[in-house]
Design an enzyme around this catalytic site. Sequence first.
Site, PDB file in Angstrom:
ATOM      1  N   PHE A  75       0.853  -1.184   0.000  1.00 60.43           N
ATOM      2  CA  PHE A  75       0.000   0.000   0.000  1.00 60.43           C
ATOM      3  C   PHE A  75       0.895   1.242   0.000  1.00 60.43           C
ATOM      4  O   PHE A  75       1.873   1.300   0.747  1.00 60.43           O
ATOM      5  CB  PHE A  75      -0.946  -0.003   1.207  1.00 60.43           C
ATOM      6  CG  PHE A  75      -1.954   1.099   1.116  1.00 60.43           C
ATOM      7  CD1 PHE A  75      -3.036   0.988   0.255  1.00 60.43           C
ATOM      8  CD2 PHE A  75      -1.807   2.261   1.846  1.00 60.43           C
ATOM      9  CE1 PHE A  75      -3.956   2.015   0.128  1.00 60.43           C
ATOM     10  CE2 PHE A  75      -2.725   3.295   1.727  1.00 60.43           C
ATOM     11  CZ  PHE A  75      -3.803   3.175   0.864  1.00 60.43           C
TER      12      PHE A  75
ATOM     13  N   ASP B  25       1.212  -4.747   8.762  1.00 63.76           N
ATOM     14  CA  ASP B  25       0.081  -3.845   8.554  1.00 63.76           C
ATOM     15  C   ASP B  25      -1.166  -4.716   8.406  1.00 63.76           C
ATOM     16  O   ASP B  25      -1.295  -5.484   7.443  1.00 63.76           O
ATOM     17  CB  ASP B  25       0.326  -2.991   7.299  1.00 63.76           C
ATOM     18  CG  ASP B  25      -0.774  -1.961   7.072  1.00 63.76           C
ATOM     19  OD1 ASP B  25      -1.897  -2.157   7.584  1.00 63.76           O
ATOM     20  OD2 ASP B  25      -0.511  -0.971   6.365  1.00 63.76           O
TER      21      ASP B  25
ATOM     22  N   ARG C  93     -12.560  -4.097  -7.271  1.00 66.01           N
ATOM     23  CA  ARG C  93     -12.379  -4.753  -5.983  1.00 66.01           C
ATOM     24  C   ARG C  93     -13.727  -4.902  -5.288  1.00 66.01           C
ATOM     25  O   ARG C  93     -14.524  -3.954  -5.259  1.00 66.01           O
ATOM     26  CB  ARG C  93     -11.474  -3.850  -5.151  1.00 66.01           C
ATOM     27  CG  ARG C  93     -10.537  -4.530  -4.230  1.00 66.01           C
ATOM     28  CD  ARG C  93      -9.543  -3.554  -3.649  1.00 66.01           C
ATOM     29  NE  ARG C  93     -10.119  -2.344  -3.075  1.00 66.01           N
ATOM     30  CZ  ARG C  93      -9.620  -1.698  -2.019  1.00 66.01           C
ATOM     31  NH1 ARG C  93      -8.540  -2.160  -1.417  1.00 66.01           N
ATOM     32  NH2 ARG C  93     -10.161  -0.590  -1.558  1.00 66.01           N
TER      33      ARG C  93
ATOM     34  N   TYR D 227     -11.248   2.002  10.237  1.00 63.92           N
ATOM     35  CA  TYR D 227     -12.447   2.336   9.446  1.00 63.92           C
ATOM     36  C   TYR D 227     -12.821   1.294   8.400  1.00 63.92           C
ATOM     37  O   TYR D 227     -13.769   1.488   7.662  1.00 63.92           O
ATOM     38  CB  TYR D 227     -12.284   3.706   8.770  1.00 63.92           C
ATOM     39  CG  TYR D 227     -10.996   3.909   7.998  1.00 63.92           C
ATOM     40  CD1 TYR D 227     -10.813   3.359   6.739  1.00 63.92           C
ATOM     41  CD2 TYR D 227      -9.959   4.672   8.529  1.00 63.92           C
ATOM     42  CE1 TYR D 227      -9.636   3.552   6.033  1.00 63.92           C
ATOM     43  CE2 TYR D 227      -8.775   4.874   7.839  1.00 63.92           C
ATOM     44  CZ  TYR D 227      -8.629   4.311   6.581  1.00 63.92           C
ATOM     45  OH  TYR D 227      -7.458   4.500   5.894  1.00 63.92           O
ATOM     46  N   LYS D 228     -12.063   0.205   8.312  1.00 66.01           N
ATOM     47  CA  LYS D 228     -12.401  -0.824   7.314  1.00 66.01           C
ATOM     48  C   LYS D 228     -13.297  -1.872   7.974  1.00 66.01           C
ATOM     49  O   LYS D 228     -14.456  -1.608   8.259  1.00 66.01           O
ATOM     50  CB  LYS D 228     -11.128  -1.416   6.729  1.00 66.01           C
ATOM     51  CG  LYS D 228     -10.266  -0.389   5.989  1.00 66.01           C
ATOM     52  CD  LYS D 228      -8.991  -1.030   5.484  1.00 66.01           C
ATOM     53  CE  LYS D 228      -8.045  -0.017   4.867  1.00 66.01           C
ATOM     54  NZ  LYS D 228      -8.530   0.572   3.618  1.00 66.01           N
TER      55      LYS D 228
END
Length: 408
Positions: free
Chosen positions: A125, A195, A367, A220-221
């Site tokens: 990422f 991560d 995705r 927040y995921k």
Amino acid sequence: MLSRNDCLDLDARDPLAGRRALFDLPDGVIYLDGNSLGALPRNVRPRLEAAVQGEWGRDLIKSWNTADWINLPARVGAKIASLVGAEPGEVIAADSTSVNLFKLAAGAMKLRPGRKVIVTEPGNFPTDLYILQGLRDLLGDVELRVVEPGALHAALDDGVALLLLTHVHYKTGAVHDMAALTARAHAVGALALWDLSHSAGALAVDLNGCNADLAVGCGYKYLNGGPGAPAFLFIANRLQVDFQTPLTGWMGHAAPFAFSDDYRPAPGVLRGLCGTPSVLGLSALEAALEAFDGVDMAAIRAKSMRLGDLFLDLALERCEGFGLGCSREAASRGSQVALTHEHGYPIMQALIARGVIGDFRAPDVLRFGFTPLYVRHVDVWDAVDILSDIMARGEWRQARFHEVSAVT
Ligand SMILES: Cc1ncc(COP(=O)(O)O)c(C=O)c1O
């Protein structure tokens, strides 16, 4: 191939089915983007109202004590710890994932003096790579060794201080073998920093079982803490006493309210704090995490694998022209799948216009994320049905679906 009725049957037998009612999902929307921004848990709104009106509005600054705001980072951290195989005193919720990456990567370099190499992979990422590049530039004499996953073992030698990897890849969903790579890092005397942004709340992560040293992740995921929710960081108990944060803010001090001139780190993982905690964000995240109370992460993982397989079986059977951007093996994927298509962006826009929300990652990845707490088997069936209709009609060719927004 499974029919729509078969999917309804699977939902009827799903042990997690009741959890969907805990979320406030808009009518007419199939939400397959919880890997980017989790849906709104119903209890967040009243929790925030109480925090704003009662705690902030009425009780004002007293709430640091009366509502125990001061312990929110540790309290929320302890809840997250139970989802990622850590002890309560090993995790705090604080700052953003990017800032936590900086703190832990810099702290890792201090823990391995004399070693100058950080190993990671290309296509990680971007923030993980950018933070490491910034740290290298700040420290000077540091080599950033960026190698393909197949070369990671060979890249780890006795000059390496830190291996930093994202457990589940943000685009392909590929899962690294955390236990094996951590063991390999330890064998050469390096530390491993994971991560968990795409793992926490989606996979049965076992940080201590894997002997992990350090970890970070998003709130927040899959944890559903809301846009820009506080992130978390993990420091293994055995490293805490020697860990030094580069961001020596007053909230990570042993006695913040002594107001002394000299920095002295707080005991334990609290030394990972920097400034004043984001009380409203932490309050929302704390409420959101209740959706996991009493849930077995193994059940979440089993359903997530089933949903991903179902999506791929149906999509590859019913929709032409797509490539596979992820593994076909559920065990090698996180809770997301990726299809590739040269017109991926307008296809995703056409899907969103029809109420199926996934996202697009350049250059060609569509995705789809599956949050087992609220996505049903029938949602997957309906999403693929709409996708196949969009492809059959060429709906995505409409000019309006080609206008690129700032956030994809
Ligand atoms: C692997 C990974 N790390 C970090 C982040 C984001 O970090 P931040 O919350 O600091 O923006 C994301 C966001 O998608 C991510 O996928």
